[in-house]
Design a protein around this motif. Structure first.
Motif, PDB file in Angstrom:
ATOM      1  N   THR A 119      52.627  36.862  41.982  1.00  0.00           N
ATOM      2  CA  THR A 119      51.661  38.062  42.528  1.00  0.00           C
ATOM      3  C   THR A 119      50.507  37.494  43.431  1.00  0.00           C
ATOM      4  O   THR A 119      49.925  38.101  44.309  1.00  0.00           O
ATOM      5  N   MET A 122      51.729  36.949  46.546  1.00  0.00           N
ATOM      6  CA  MET A 122      51.932  38.226  47.093  1.00  0.00           C
ATOM      7  C   MET A 122      50.685  39.110  47.795  1.00  0.00           C
ATOM      8  O   MET A 122      50.386  39.451  48.862  1.00  0.00           O
ATOM      9  N   THR A 126      50.060  39.586  51.715  1.00  0.00           N
ATOM     10  CA  THR A 126      49.697  40.891  52.141  1.00  0.00           C
ATOM     11  C   THR A 126      48.365  40.801  52.893  1.00  0.00           C
ATOM     12  O   THR A 126      48.298  41.386  53.905  1.00  0.00           O
ATOM     13  N   ASN A 138      58.426  39.196  46.962  1.00  0.00           N
ATOM     14  CA  ASN A 138      58.891  40.504  46.503  1.00  0.00           C
ATOM     15  C   ASN A 138      60.240  40.246  45.859  1.00  0.00           C
ATOM     16  O   ASN A 138      60.259  40.982  44.537  1.00  0.00           O
ATOM     17  N   ARG A 169      63.489  47.023  52.257  1.00  0.00           N
ATOM     18  CA  ARG A 169      62.312  46.381  51.902  1.00  0.00           C
ATOM     19  C   ARG A 169      61.880  45.694  53.280  1.00  0.00           C
ATOM     20  O   ARG A 169      60.593  45.695  53.513  1.00  0.00           O
ATOM     21  N   ARG A 179      52.644  47.728  52.851  1.00  0.00           N
ATOM     22  CA  ARG A 179      52.280  46.482  52.166  1.00  0.00           C
ATOM     23  C   ARG A 179      51.325  46.475  51.187  1.00  0.00           C
ATOM     24  O   ARG A 179      51.302  45.971  50.021  1.00  0.00           O
ATOM     25  N   ALA A 182      52.553  48.682  48.234  1.00  0.00           N
ATOM     26  CA  ALA A 182      53.615  48.119  47.120  1.00  0.00           C
ATOM     27  C   ALA A 182      52.761  46.980  46.577  1.00  0.00           C
ATOM     28  O   ALA A 182      53.188  46.622  45.156  1.00  0.00           O
ATOM     29  N   HIS A 186      53.037  46.799  42.481  1.00  0.00           N
ATOM     30  CA  HIS A 186      53.483  45.330  41.790  1.00  0.00           C
ATOM     31  C   HIS A 186      52.515  44.901  40.700  1.00  0.00           C
ATOM     32  O   HIS A 186      52.776  44.679  39.526  1.00  0.00           O
TER      33      HIS A 186
END
Length: 224
Positions: A119, A122, A126, A138, A169, A179, A182, A186
């Protein structure tokens, strides 16, 4: 007017047949090749820069996946529509939410550390708009939850749904607002797993997939 398909690079590492299949599947799921369209094999092959041989093989695979249908004396028709997209998202939501529930009950500290690392990546992807990297992370996020759940049967059931999910996706994460949404979802899933909250993990996963599925239907079908 339909946008032409992007020409394929013949030097790609995957087999050409695989690339033709993947490119067409993405175009269908994104709505670039719309529901009901009859595909002219020579025209499609010319747009992709390939012969009709790998195209025919790709179309056979797409038919097995339920995205196109052969009509005698007419050709190949695109059959993937908003209803099918919604059904597939709901099916995946049902399976993934149960996997998340079991993961919350079984997840180890090591697995949680792995998810936290994913994460963090991510977040950076992002913020920078690194779409390809974000797609990889992802998938790694969901794969890590599958592994933590210890579910083998449910994971096998998910294989068919992931064919649709991967293409959707890529289509969705090209949008900056999507983005951001999401990422928030998450992080909510991660928080529920950290708390070992089975109900919360199931709900957060289901809400994420249902919401993104509806977004895909709206963007790829309803706005055309």
């Amino acid at each position: 007017m339909q946008r032409p398909l992007e020409t394929l690079d013949p030097n790609l590492l995957k087999g050409l047949r695989e690339h033709v299949h993947e490119r067409l599947r993405q175009a269908i799921i994104a709505g670039q090749l719309p529901t009901g369209m009859l595909l002219n094999e020579r025209k499609v092959a010319a747009e992709l820069g390939v012969s009709t041989t790998p195209l025919k093989e790709a179309l056979r695979r797409l038919e097995l996946e339920g995205l196109v249908r052969t009509e005698p004396r007419r050709g190949i028709r695109v059959t993937f529509d908003a209803g099918q997209a919604e059904e597939m998202a709901l099916a995946r939501a049902a399976l993934e939410s149960m996997v998340a529930r079991l993961a919350a009950a079984r997840i180890t500290d090591e697995a949680l550390d792995n998810l936290r690392g994913i994460t963090e990546g991510m977040k950076k992807a992002t913020q920078s708009g690194a779409v390809s990297r974000l797609i990889e992370l992802n998938e790694a996020f969901h794969d890590a939850i599958h592994a933590a759940s210890g579910c083998h049967y449910l994971k096998r059931l998910l294989v068919g749904q992931l064919i649709y999910d991967k293409a959707a996706r890529r289509f969705l994460l090209g949008d900056r607002d999507e983005r951001g949404r999401a990422l928030v979802e998450h992080l909510a899933i991660l928080a529920a797993l950290e708390a070992r909250d089975e109900d919360g993990a199931e709900r957060a996963m289901r809400d994420h997939i249902v919401r993104s599925g509806k977004q895909h239907v709206q963007t790829a079908f309803e706005r055309r």
